[in-house]
Write a protein that holds these residues in place. Structure first.
Motif, PDB file in Angstrom:
ATOM      1  N   GLU A  89      52.212 -66.315  17.998  1.00 25.11           N
ATOM      2  CA  GLU A  89      52.905 -66.012  19.247  1.00 25.11           C
ATOM      3  C   GLU A  89      53.713 -67.244  19.605  1.00 25.11           C
ATOM      4  O   GLU A  89      53.174 -68.352  19.656  1.00 25.11           O
ATOM      5  CB  GLU A  89      51.938 -65.657  20.372  1.00 25.11           C
ATOM      6  CG  GLU A  89      52.677 -65.395  21.681  1.00 25.11           C
ATOM      7  CD  GLU A  89      51.867 -64.606  22.684  1.00 25.11           C
ATOM      8  OE1 GLU A  89      51.769 -65.063  23.832  1.00 25.11           O
ATOM      9  OE2 GLU A  89      51.339 -63.534  22.320  1.00 25.11           O
ATOM     10  N   SER A 204      54.887 -62.434  17.571  1.00 30.28           N
ATOM     11  CA  SER A 204      55.131 -61.957  18.923  1.00 30.28           C
ATOM     12  C   SER A 204      55.770 -63.083  19.732  1.00 30.28           C
ATOM     13  O   SER A 204      55.332 -64.228  19.658  1.00 30.28           O
ATOM     14  CB  SER A 204      53.808 -61.531  19.578  1.00 30.28           C
ATOM     15  OG  SER A 204      54.009 -61.137  20.918  1.00 30.28           O
ATOM     16  N   CYS A 215      58.531 -58.395  18.800  1.00 24.95           N
ATOM     17  CA  CYS A 215      57.256 -58.483  18.081  1.00 24.95           C
ATOM     18  C   CYS A 215      57.337 -57.606  16.844  1.00 24.95           C
ATOM     19  O   CYS A 215      58.138 -56.671  16.772  1.00 24.95           O
ATOM     20  CB  CYS A 215      56.088 -58.029  18.964  1.00 24.95           C
ATOM     21  SG  CYS A 215      56.244 -56.345  19.581  1.00 24.95           S
TER      22      CYS A 215
END
Length: 317
Positions: A89, A204, A215
């Motif tokens: 992420e 993401s 994502c």
């Protein structure tokens, strides 16, 4: 809740089916009624575990952690559609990682060389990825094995689900009219499903409150690309322009996706309110209704924890 007690669960999205499975396996006689089996919004989910942008935080943390424990167990069986997957992420600004991410296995800050161009910070961790069509099919099989039954029909009101002494309302956005709940609103989400060009890790972006998400979640032969979060919109028709923008955003981060073939668009309307509602109320005729809706984009993430909460409310009534 006593063994064999009849419970009607209204709704067959991930909240409804998980709750139905939990109650049936606890000994209740469970009957599910839903217009869509399984629910289209749950089918459209990506889906990665993560209690993001949902309240109340203390309850969400409990529900999310309980669900995480169960998803880790389910990941041991490939037929469930759940896999533990490593990935990143990332953020284009210097954002701190969310609290929930720091407790996940393999959590560590990314090296600069691991990040795509334009990103300044990122974190790697391992988390459950859920292939929703496969997972919802698994829940339906598990419900059947526990003796639960399913009826596909549209209700004009929750009372139409009776006569039943116990009703669990897992209707998602349908609760707007069925309760009614004016505090509930849709947030339209669109994903694009493509053939997998060889991806094994998720990515993401922390986009905050932006309606444009970024994502991609690999599920074997396919990859789910995201996405959108259009607040107040509930139209489920595919938006080809939005799909093209989703694909372009993902290709910019992962060029291999440029060669992927588009298979389908999946669209859902996330049922969103200020706080998730898991609450018991009694109607004038004595019917007990437990509400379990308003999970926003965290329906999968909170599903098992909320199902157990429903069970506790029914047992303590």
């Amino acid at each position: 809740m006593t063994a064999g007690e009849r419970v009607v669960v209204v709704g067959a999205g991930v909240a409804g089916l998980t709750t139905a499975v939990f109650l049936a396996e606890a000994g209740a006689s469970v009957h599910v009624i839903a217009e869509q089996v399984p629910g289209v919004t749950s089918l459209a989910a990506g889906a990665m575990w993560g209690p993001y942008l949902v309240e109340p935080k203390d309850k969400v943390d409990q529900w999310g952690q309980r669900s995480l424990e169960i998803f880790r167990e389910l990941a041991e069986d490939p037929s469930t559609g759940v896999r533990l997957t490593s990935g990143i992420e990332a953020s284009r600004t210097a954002e701190a990682p969310p609290d929930w991410a720091t407790t996940l296995p393999g959590f560590r800050p990314c090296e600069t060389t691991e990040l795509p161009a334009g990103f300044s910070t990122g974190y790697r961790f391992t988390v459950p990825l859920i292939d929703m069509p496969a997972y919802l099919d698994y829940l339906l099989r598990r419900l059947d094995a526990a003796g639960g039954t399913v009826e596909q029909r549209r209700l004009a009101s929750l009372a139409d689900a009776g006569p039943a002494p116990l009703i669990v309302n897992c209707t998602g956005l349908g609760a707007q009219e069925l309760v009614p709940d004016p505090d509930l609103r849709p947030i339209r989400g669109q994903h694009v499903v493509v053939t997998n060009p060889g991806l094994t890790e998720f990515f993401s972006e922390d986009t905050g409150l932006s309606p444009d998400l970024l994502c991609f979640y690999p599920h074997g032969d396919t990859v789910v690309l995201g996405g959108t979060a259009s607040d107040g919109e509930g139209d489920l028709a595919p938006d080809e322009k939005a799909a093209a923008r989703i694909l372009a955003r993902c290709v910019e981060v992962e060029p291999r996706l440029a060669k992927a073939r588009v298979l389908e668009n999946r669209i859902g309307a996330r049922p969103t309110r200020a706080t998730v509602r898991v609450e018991l109320e009694r109607s004038e005729d004595g019917t007990v209704v437990v509400h379990n809706y308003g999970h926003g984009g965290a329906g999968v993430t909170l599903s098992w924890g909320c199902a157990e909460e429903v069970g506790k409310l029914l047992s303590a009534r």
